[in-house]
Design a protein around this motif. Sequence first.
Motif, PDB file in Angstrom:
ATOM      1  N   GLN A   1       0.787  -1.209   0.080  1.00  0.00           N
ATOM      2  CA  GLN A   1      -0.033   0.119  -0.049  1.00  0.00           C
ATOM      3  C   GLN A   1       0.845   1.271   0.089  1.00  0.00           C
ATOM      4  OE1 GLN A   1      -2.238  -1.217   3.565  1.00  0.00           O
ATOM      5  NE2 GLN A   1      -3.638   0.486   2.892  1.00  0.00           N
ATOM      6  N   PHE A   2       2.133   0.935   0.711  1.00  0.00           N
ATOM      7  CA  PHE A   2       2.910   2.313   1.039  1.00  0.00           C
ATOM      8  C   PHE A   2       3.474   2.649  -0.459  1.00  0.00           C
ATOM      9  CE2 PHE A   2       6.289   4.715   2.878  1.00  0.00           C
ATOM     10  CZ  PHE A   2       5.422   5.306   3.949  1.00  0.00           C
ATOM     11  N   ARG A   3       3.803   1.625  -1.189  1.00  0.00           N
ATOM     12  CA  ARG A   3       4.595   2.072  -2.344  1.00  0.00           C
ATOM     13  C   ARG A   3       3.593   2.280  -3.525  1.00  0.00           C
ATOM     14  NH1 ARG A   3       7.894  -2.545  -0.942  1.00  0.00           N
ATOM     15  NH2 ARG A   3       6.544  -3.893  -2.174  1.00  0.00           N
ATOM     16  N   ALA A   4       2.371   2.196  -3.159  1.00  0.00           N
ATOM     17  CA  ALA A   4       1.246   2.235  -4.443  1.00  0.00           C
ATOM     18  C   ALA A   4       0.920   3.693  -4.610  1.00  0.00           C
ATOM     19  CB  ALA A   4       0.263   1.577  -4.135  1.00  0.00           C
ATOM     20  N   ASN A   5       1.243   4.618  -3.797  1.00  0.00           N
ATOM     21  CA  ASN A   5       1.016   6.091  -4.054  1.00  0.00           C
ATOM     22  C   ASN A   5      -0.261   6.597  -4.041  1.00  0.00           C
ATOM     23  OD1 ASN A   5       4.002   6.740  -4.561  1.00  0.00           O
ATOM     24  ND2 ASN A   5       3.622   6.299  -6.956  1.00  0.00           N
ATOM     25  N   THR A   6      -1.166   5.594  -3.515  1.00  0.00           N
ATOM     26  CA  THR A   6      -2.497   6.075  -3.286  1.00  0.00           C
ATOM     27  C   THR A   6      -2.564   6.308  -1.769  1.00  0.00           C
ATOM     28  OG1 THR A   6      -3.031   3.702  -3.703  1.00  0.00           O
ATOM     29  CG2 THR A   6      -3.514   5.237  -5.416  1.00  0.00           C
ATOM     30  N   LEU A   7      -1.902   5.739  -1.096  1.00  0.00           N
ATOM     31  CA  LEU A   7      -2.267   5.769   0.598  1.00  0.00           C
ATOM     32  C   LEU A   7      -2.537   7.024   1.156  1.00  0.00           C
ATOM     33  CD1 LEU A   7      -1.854   4.200   3.099  1.00  0.00           C
ATOM     34  CD2 LEU A   7       0.395   4.625   3.257  1.00  0.00           C
TER      35      LEU A   7
ATOM     36  N   MET B   1      13.372  -0.102   4.970  1.00  0.00           N
ATOM     37  CA  MET B   1      14.669  -0.467   4.087  1.00  0.00           C
ATOM     38  C   MET B   1      14.807  -0.541   2.859  1.00  0.00           C
ATOM     39  SD  MET B   1      14.692  -3.996   6.513  1.00  0.00           S
ATOM     40  CE  MET B   1      15.347  -4.823   5.556  1.00  0.00           C
ATOM     41  N   GLN B   2      13.513  -0.540   1.981  1.00  0.00           N
ATOM     42  CA  GLN B   2      13.577  -0.278   0.457  1.00  0.00           C
ATOM     43  C   GLN B   2      13.369   1.240   0.283  1.00  0.00           C
ATOM     44  OE1 GLN B   2      10.005  -1.917   0.826  1.00  0.00           O
ATOM     45  NE2 GLN B   2      10.750  -4.083   1.328  1.00  0.00           N
ATOM     46  N   ASP B   3      13.843   1.618  -0.726  1.00  0.00           N
ATOM     47  CA  ASP B   3      13.695   2.929  -1.210  1.00  0.00           C
ATOM     48  C   ASP B   3      13.487   4.048  -0.403  1.00  0.00           C
ATOM     49  OD1 ASP B   3      13.223   4.533  -3.505  1.00  0.00           O
ATOM     50  OD2 ASP B   3      11.208   3.776  -4.195  1.00  0.00           O
ATOM     51  N   THR B   4      14.394   4.226   0.563  1.00  0.00           N
ATOM     52  CA  THR B   4      14.194   5.009   1.777  1.00  0.00           C
ATOM     53  C   THR B   4      13.824   6.530   1.346  1.00  0.00           C
ATOM     54  OG1 THR B   4      15.993   3.701   2.620  1.00  0.00           O
ATOM     55  CG2 THR B   4      15.544   5.647   4.001  1.00  0.00           C
ATOM     56  N   VAL B   5      14.443   7.246   0.456  1.00  0.00           N
ATOM     57  CA  VAL B   5      14.214   8.440   0.225  1.00  0.00           C
ATOM     58  C   VAL B   5      12.583   8.859  -0.077  1.00  0.00           C
ATOM     59  CG1 VAL B   5      14.722  10.700  -0.763  1.00  0.00           C
ATOM     60  CG2 VAL B   5      16.609   9.014  -0.360  1.00  0.00           C
ATOM     61  N   ALA B   6      12.105   8.086  -1.140  1.00  0.00           N
ATOM     62  CA  ALA B   6      10.872   8.249  -1.482  1.00  0.00           C
ATOM     63  C   ALA B   6       9.912   8.003  -0.090  1.00  0.00           C
ATOM     64  CB  ALA B   6      10.496   7.242  -2.479  1.00  0.00           C
ATOM     65  N   ASN B   7      10.169   6.910   0.366  1.00  0.00           N
ATOM     66  CA  ASN B   7       9.553   6.422   1.609  1.00  0.00           C
ATOM     67  C   ASN B   7       9.388   7.304   2.755  1.00  0.00           C
ATOM     68  OD1 ASN B   7       8.460   4.186   0.242  1.00  0.00           O
ATOM     69  ND2 ASN B   7       9.805   2.776   1.124  1.00  0.00           N
ATOM     70  N   LEU B   8      10.549   7.982   3.135  1.00  0.00           N
ATOM     71  CA  LEU B   8      10.483   8.966   3.860  1.00  0.00           C
ATOM     72  C   LEU B   8       9.554  10.312   3.571  1.00  0.00           C
ATOM     73  CD1 LEU B   8      14.107   9.051   5.158  1.00  0.00           C
ATOM     74  CD2 LEU B   8      12.441   8.408   6.619  1.00  0.00           C
ATOM     75  N   ASP B   9       9.775  10.482   2.347  1.00  0.00           N
ATOM     76  CA  ASP B   9       9.050  11.739   1.778  1.00  0.00           C
ATOM     77  C   ASP B   9       7.380  11.032   2.191  1.00  0.00           C
ATOM     78  OD1 ASP B   9      11.100  13.021   1.090  1.00  0.00           O
ATOM     79  OD2 ASP B   9      10.774  12.576  -1.114  1.00  0.00           O
ATOM     80  N   THR B  10       7.068   9.960   1.774  1.00  0.00           N
ATOM     81  CA  THR B  10       5.800   9.499   2.096  1.00  0.00           C
ATOM     82  C   THR B  10       5.143   9.894   3.536  1.00  0.00           C
ATOM     83  OG1 THR B  10       5.910   7.996   0.049  1.00  0.00           O
ATOM     84  CG2 THR B  10       3.937   7.818   1.557  1.00  0.00           C
ATOM     85  N   LEU B  11       6.270   9.333   4.351  1.00  0.00           N
ATOM     86  CA  LEU B  11       5.941   9.334   5.782  1.00  0.00           C
ATOM     87  C   LEU B  11       5.847  11.016   6.291  1.00  0.00           C
ATOM     88  CD1 LEU B  11       8.300   6.982   7.630  1.00  0.00           C
ATOM     89  CD2 LEU B  11       5.789   7.042   7.512  1.00  0.00           C
ATOM     90  N   GLU B  12       6.567  11.590   5.722  1.00  0.00           N
ATOM     91  CA  GLU B  12       6.321  13.218   6.352  1.00  0.00           C
ATOM     92  C   GLU B  12       5.107  13.586   5.780  1.00  0.00           C
ATOM     93  OE1 GLU B  12       8.361  14.664   8.076  1.00  0.00           O
ATOM     94  OE2 GLU B  12      10.278  13.627   8.257  1.00  0.00           O
TER      95      GLU B  12
END
Length: 278
Positions: free
Chosen positions: A119-125, A153-164
């Motif tokens: 879900q996290f990687r799907a960009n619709t979250l 662990m994967q794709d850290t930069v993009a995922n940190l952006d999503t978290l922010e």
Amino acid sequence: RAKGEGRNRFCFFEPEMGALVQARRTLEMELRKATDAQDLQLAYQPQVDIATGNIEGFEALLRWQHKERGFISPEEFIPIAEETGLIKTIGRWVLEQACREARKWPANLQVGVNVSPVQFRANTLLADVEAALSSSGLPPERLELEITEGILMQDTVANLDTLEALRGLGVHIAMDDFGTGYSSLGYIRKFRFDRIKIDKSFIHDVLTSSDSQAVVQAVCGLCTTLEIQSVAEGVEDEQQLEFLRQEGCHQAQGYYFARPMPAVAALEMATSGIATTR
Ligand code: C2E
Ligand code: MG
Ligand code: MG
Ligand code: MG
């Protein structure tokens, strides 16, 4: 000769593999039907403040009651939902449903929702979370998304952006199953979580294993230092709770207080504010 062996081996494995694949396909098809037919449900398990005994919130947990096979564990069907992408539809429903339910509880209680890395990687979250909040009217700070270390662990930069971006909505972010991934402590510095949930495997043998004791002590100490809330999962007895209290752990969740329960029972417990039925 080698060729013959290879062929033999192939013949030996193929039928079994075929059966496995077939069983998985069947389950996948049925999960798709269950999703459409709304045969999935959410159970809620209370999270309790260790110092006061007050309920702080509930974690929403998926339940699938299969017509013939009975209860199927999320440990079994979530991986299939993830592989097939079905988790995106299911996850959206979980968010909607959990927020709608939590809206009925007293305003100081929050709801925890598990979010899959898929879900996290799907960009619709982000859009899904916004939609669930606005359609339910739940204030964002009453929703806590539970993510696992895998996400960082994967794709850290993009995922940190999503978290922010999620945090920008005002929702809380918890790290689930803490201690089961790799180099856990490093990730804690990359993103400031609101809460850390200590994995239940450590709580399970916290009284008998000095390794588990050391992990629990370290995490509780770290959380106190960094001013992050710590939650122990899988608390099953008084002695475990006492150990956690001494280590300064903030909250606890587990069978000792209550098993995951249907929404109506959770609403009743939320309204009474008492977690222990004992
Ligand atoms: P989790 O998020 O770590 O959830 C905690 C699990 O521990 C739940 O298992 C809960 O029923 C169980 N548990 C609670 N107290 C105790 C206890 O005292 N002792 C023991 N032994 N277990 C306890 P459950 O409900 O089977 O869920 C398993 C996992 O499935 C969850 O682990 C989560 O990773 C996943 N899951 C559940 N619902 C969802 C969902 O809506 N979305 C996603 N993506 N994953 C979900
Ligand atoms: Mg969880
Ligand atoms: Mg967990
Ligand atoms: Mg887990």
